[in-house]
Scaffold this motif. Structure first.
Motif, PDB file in Angstrom:
ATOM      1  N   ARG A   1      76.882 119.445   7.742  1.00 48.65           N
ATOM      2  CA  ARG A   1      75.973 120.174   8.621  1.00 48.65           C
ATOM      3  C   ARG A   1      74.780 119.259   8.890  1.00 48.65           C
ATOM      4  O   ARG A   1      74.224 118.680   7.961  1.00 48.65           O
ATOM      5  CB  ARG A   1      75.455 121.445   7.957  1.00 48.65           C
ATOM      6  N   LEU A   2      74.400 119.136  10.149  1.00 52.75           N
ATOM      7  CA  LEU A   2      73.212 118.371  10.515  1.00 52.75           C
ATOM      8  C   LEU A   2      72.049 119.343  10.587  1.00 52.75           C
ATOM      9  O   LEU A   2      72.100 120.331  11.327  1.00 52.75           O
ATOM     10  CB  LEU A   2      73.406 117.671  11.857  1.00 52.75           C
ATOM     11  N   ILE A   3      71.013 119.074   9.810  1.00 57.22           N
ATOM     12  CA  ILE A   3      69.841 119.943   9.764  1.00 57.22           C
ATOM     13  C   ILE A   3      68.652 119.172  10.314  1.00 57.22           C
ATOM     14  O   ILE A   3      68.335 118.080   9.838  1.00 57.22           O
ATOM     15  CB  ILE A   3      69.574 120.420   8.320  1.00 57.22           C
ATOM     16  N   GLU A   4      68.008 119.750  11.327  1.00 58.84           N
ATOM     17  CA  GLU A   4      66.830 119.142  11.938  1.00 58.84           C
ATOM     18  C   GLU A   4      65.676 120.140  11.817  1.00 58.84           C
ATOM     19  O   GLU A   4      65.759 121.247  12.345  1.00 58.84           O
ATOM     20  CB  GLU A   4      67.109 118.801  13.401  1.00 58.84           C
ATOM     21  N   ASP A   5      64.649 119.737  11.088  1.00 57.34           N
ATOM     22  CA  ASP A   5      63.495 120.596  10.829  1.00 57.34           C
ATOM     23  C   ASP A   5      62.252 120.051  11.511  1.00 57.34           C
ATOM     24  O   ASP A   5      62.114 118.840  11.689  1.00 57.34           O
ATOM     25  CB  ASP A   5      63.190 120.659   9.324  1.00 57.34           C
ATOM     26  N   ILE A   6      61.360 120.959  11.847  1.00 56.31           N
ATOM     27  CA  ILE A   6      59.996 120.600  12.246  1.00 56.31           C
ATOM     28  C   ILE A   6      59.074 121.413  11.339  1.00 56.31           C
ATOM     29  O   ILE A   6      59.133 122.648  11.335  1.00 56.31           O
ATOM     30  CB  ILE A   6      59.710 120.921  13.721  1.00 56.31           C
ATOM     31  N   TYR A   7      58.282 120.723  10.535  1.00 54.03           N
ATOM     32  CA  TYR A   7      57.304 121.364   9.665  1.00 54.03           C
ATOM     33  C   TYR A   7      55.970 121.376  10.410  1.00 54.03           C
ATOM     34  O   TYR A   7      55.424 120.323  10.728  1.00 54.03           O
ATOM     35  CB  TYR A   7      57.187 120.610   8.340  1.00 54.03           C
ATOM     36  N   PHE A   8      55.473 122.587  10.710  1.00 59.02           N
ATOM     37  CA  PHE A   8      54.241 122.714  11.478  1.00 59.02           C
ATOM     38  C   PHE A   8      53.035 122.436  10.598  1.00 59.02           C
ATOM     39  O   PHE A   8      52.893 123.021   9.518  1.00 59.02           O
ATOM     40  CB  PHE A   8      54.147 124.100  12.113  1.00 59.02           C
TER      41      PHE A   8
ATOM     42  N   ARG B   1      52.762 127.122   6.557  1.00 58.79           N
ATOM     43  CA  ARG B   1      53.927 127.151   5.670  1.00 58.79           C
ATOM     44  C   ARG B   1      55.180 127.485   6.486  1.00 58.79           C
ATOM     45  O   ARG B   1      56.125 128.067   5.981  1.00 58.79           O
ATOM     46  CB  ARG B   1      53.693 128.166   4.552  1.00 58.79           C
ATOM     47  N   LEU B   2      55.162 127.097   7.781  1.00 61.54           N
ATOM     48  CA  LEU B   2      56.255 127.399   8.702  1.00 61.54           C
ATOM     49  C   LEU B   2      57.131 126.180   8.952  1.00 61.54           C
ATOM     50  O   LEU B   2      56.642 125.055   9.034  1.00 61.54           O
ATOM     51  CB  LEU B   2      55.703 127.889  10.043  1.00 61.54           C
ATOM     52  N   ARG B   3      58.437 126.455   9.120  1.00 59.29           N
ATOM     53  CA  ARG B   3      59.411 125.415   9.417  1.00 59.29           C
ATOM     54  C   ARG B   3      60.341 125.943  10.509  1.00 59.29           C
ATOM     55  O   ARG B   3      60.860 127.056  10.413  1.00 59.29           O
ATOM     56  CB  ARG B   3      60.221 125.114   8.160  1.00 59.29           C
ATOM     57  N   LEU B   4      60.558 125.135  11.532  1.00 62.13           N
ATOM     58  CA  LEU B   4      61.529 125.439  12.582  1.00 62.13           C
ATOM     59  C   LEU B   4      62.788 124.648  12.272  1.00 62.13           C
ATOM     60  O   LEU B   4      62.718 123.436  12.047  1.00 62.13           O
ATOM     61  CB  LEU B   4      60.961 125.039  13.944  1.00 62.13           C
ATOM     62  N   ARG B   5      63.937 125.316  12.246  1.00 59.30           N
ATOM     63  CA  ARG B   5      65.168 124.644  11.822  1.00 59.30           C
ATOM     64  C   ARG B   5      66.274 124.816  12.861  1.00 59.30           C
ATOM     65  O   ARG B   5      66.472 125.891  13.411  1.00 59.30           O
ATOM     66  CB  ARG B   5      65.639 125.206  10.493  1.00 59.30           C
ATOM     67  N   SER B   6      66.992 123.717  13.069  1.00 59.59           N
ATOM     68  CA  SER B   6      68.214 123.705  13.872  1.00 59.59           C
ATOM     69  C   SER B   6      69.332 123.204  12.966  1.00 59.59           C
ATOM     70  O   SER B   6      69.195 122.162  12.330  1.00 59.59           O
ATOM     71  CB  SER B   6      68.044 122.765  15.073  1.00 59.59           C
ATOM     72  N   ILE B   7      70.426 123.959  12.899  1.00 59.15           N
ATOM     73  CA  ILE B   7      71.577 123.563  12.090  1.00 59.15           C
ATOM     74  C   ILE B   7      72.768 123.411  13.024  1.00 59.15           C
ATOM     75  O   ILE B   7      73.111 124.341  13.756  1.00 59.15           O
ATOM     76  CB  ILE B   7      71.908 124.614  11.012  1.00 59.15           C
TER      77      ILE B   7
ATOM     78  N   ARG C   1      65.179 115.107   9.414  1.00 58.79           N
ATOM     79  CA  ARG C   1      66.591 115.220   9.772  1.00 58.79           C
ATOM     80  C   ARG C   1      67.425 114.854   8.556  1.00 58.79           C
ATOM     81  O   ARG C   1      67.172 113.838   7.911  1.00 58.79           O
ATOM     82  CB  ARG C   1      66.874 114.262  10.930  1.00 58.79           C
ATOM     83  N   LYS C   2      68.440 115.691   8.251  1.00 54.65           N
ATOM     84  CA  LYS C   2      69.262 115.420   7.072  1.00 54.65           C
ATOM     85  C   LYS C   2      70.671 115.957   7.283  1.00 54.65           C
ATOM     86  O   LYS C   2      70.917 116.778   8.159  1.00 54.65           O
ATOM     87  CB  LYS C   2      68.639 116.043   5.828  1.00 54.65           C
ATOM     88  N   ARG C   3      71.571 115.487   6.447  1.00 54.10           N
ATOM     89  CA  ARG C   3      72.954 115.949   6.444  1.00 54.10           C
ATOM     90  C   ARG C   3      73.228 116.657   5.130  1.00 54.10           C
ATOM     91  O   ARG C   3      72.816 116.180   4.080  1.00 54.10           O
ATOM     92  CB  ARG C   3      73.923 114.770   6.567  1.00 54.10           C
ATOM     93  N   ARG C   4      73.968 117.756   5.205  1.00 48.99           N
ATOM     94  CA  ARG C   4      74.392 118.447   3.987  1.00 48.99           C
ATOM     95  C   ARG C   4      75.917 118.485   3.963  1.00 48.99           C
ATOM     96  O   ARG C   4      76.551 118.913   4.906  1.00 48.99           O
ATOM     97  CB  ARG C   4      73.837 119.876   3.946  1.00 48.99           C
TER      98      ARG C   4
END
Length: 99
Positions: free
Chosen positions: A29-36, A40-46, A93-96
């Motif tokens: 799974r490709l996970i792309e986060d934006i930490y604002f 304490r908010l994170r926007l995530r696309s998987i 950006r990370k892979r799981r």
């Protein structure tokens, strides 16, 4: 701090891998986060194997335990994610892999 009743406990799992197998052909799974910033908010696309995408906005509440804490997710449409992704933040950006 006021934590909502619908918050779930998230337990962080970390592993030290000594002899990592070759993962070059393994599904992930490709996970792309934006930490604002300053939140304490994170926007995530998987992106799941096969190309199915999932979007969420997450809030992590403060906790005295660094490995466990309350978390709330809101699932978003692709349009909502695109609008929120324009806000300034730190990308990650990370892979799981499932092994």
């Amino acid at each position: 701090m006021n934590i909502p009743n619908y918050a779930k406990l998230e337990n962080e799992r970390r592993f030290l891998v000594i002899d990592c197998p070759d993962l070059s052909t393994s599904p992930f799974r490709l996970i792309e986060d934006i930490y604002f910033s300053d939140t304490r908010l994170r926007l995530r696309s998987i992106t799941h194997p096969g190309g199915i995408r999932e979007f969420k906005l997450c809030k992590k509440y403060e906790s005295s335990d660094p490995a466990s804490g309350p978390i709330v997710n809101i699932y978003l449409s692709d349009v909502e994610h695109a609008i929120l992704s324009r806000l300034p933040g730190r990308p990650l950006r990370k892979r799981r892999y499932r092994i």
